[in-house]
Design a protein around this motif. Structure first.
Motif, PDB file in Angstrom:
ATOM      1  N   THR A  40       1.133   7.698 -25.081  1.00 50.35           N
ATOM      2  CA  THR A  40      -0.049   8.461 -24.399  1.00 50.35           C
ATOM      3  C   THR A  40      -1.366   7.540 -23.867  1.00 50.35           C
ATOM      4  OG1 THR A  40       0.303  10.157 -25.743  1.00 50.35           O
ATOM      5  CG2 THR A  40      -1.728  10.225 -24.268  1.00 50.35           C
ATOM      6  N   THR A  41      -1.664   7.826 -22.417  1.00 45.03           N
ATOM      7  CA  THR A  41      -2.858   7.078 -21.696  1.00 45.03           C
ATOM      8  C   THR A  41      -3.728   8.027 -21.511  1.00 45.03           C
ATOM      9  OG1 THR A  41      -1.401   5.271 -20.928  1.00 45.03           O
ATOM     10  CG2 THR A  41      -3.750   5.600 -20.112  1.00 45.03           C
ATOM     11  N   ARG A  42      -4.864   8.148 -21.984  1.00 48.94           N
ATOM     12  CA  ARG A  42      -6.124   9.011 -21.676  1.00 48.94           C
ATOM     13  C   ARG A  42      -6.636   8.531 -20.213  1.00 48.94           C
ATOM     14  NH1 ARG A  42      -7.078  11.772 -26.649  1.00 48.94           N
ATOM     15  NH2 ARG A  42      -5.047  12.202 -27.211  1.00 48.94           N
ATOM     16  N   PRO A  43      -7.463   9.363 -19.668  1.00 48.35           N
ATOM     17  CA  PRO A  43      -8.134   9.047 -18.345  1.00 48.35           C
ATOM     18  C   PRO A  43      -9.503   8.354 -18.860  1.00 48.35           C
ATOM     19  CG  PRO A  43      -8.298  11.235 -18.728  1.00 48.35           C
ATOM     20  CD  PRO A  43      -7.481  10.869 -19.769  1.00 48.35           C
ATOM     21  N   TRP A  44      -9.639   7.254 -17.712  1.00 48.02           N
ATOM     22  CA  TRP A  44     -11.097   6.436 -17.909  1.00 48.02           C
ATOM     23  C   TRP A  44     -12.023   7.521 -18.388  1.00 48.02           C
ATOM     24  CZ3 TRP A  44     -10.782   1.472 -18.283  1.00 48.02           C
ATOM     25  CH2 TRP A  44      -9.928   0.658 -17.979  1.00 48.02           C
ATOM     26  N   ASP A  45     -12.889   6.960 -19.207  1.00 44.51           N
ATOM     27  CA  ASP A  45     -14.189   7.429 -19.687  1.00 44.51           C
ATOM     28  C   ASP A  45     -14.989   6.607 -19.375  1.00 44.51           C
ATOM     29  OD1 ASP A  45     -16.241   9.216 -20.811  1.00 44.51           O
ATOM     30  OD2 ASP A  45     -15.396   9.254 -22.746  1.00 44.51           O
TER      31      ASP A  45
END
Length: 91
Positions: A40-45
């Motif tokens: 899984t890759t989360r969006p940039w924060d």
């Protein structure tokens, strides 16, 4: 170290997170394998991005437990200020 303590320590390392490099990917904190599979890759924060990986090394404790490994990527691209008098609008 007992096997329960070894398992607990490996899980803590996986959940704490490892560094992510665009060049070498993430490294397993247990067996040191590089370029782990991304699950899984989360969006940039802001300047940070979190990914979760799975180690596939057959002898790795984390792989045997199917324990996800967290990685953190930091954006090190320098901020560029717009040039004085420059405009994005077309005339």
């Amino acid at each position: 170290m007992s096997s329960k303590k070894a398992i607990a320590a490996a899980i803590i390392l996986a959940q704490a997170g490892v560094d992510y490099s665009p060049k070498t990917g993430a490294t397993c904190p247990c067996c040191r394998a590089e370029k782990l599979s991304v699950v899984t890759t989360r969006p940039w924060d802001g300047a940070m991005r979190v990914r979760f990986h799975q180690c596939t090394t057959p002898s790795c404790l984390l792989a045997k437990l199917k324990q996800g490994i967290k990685s953190v990527e930091l954006d090190t691209t320098p901020e560029r200020a717009p040039e004085a008098g420059a405009s994005c609008a077309r005339a």
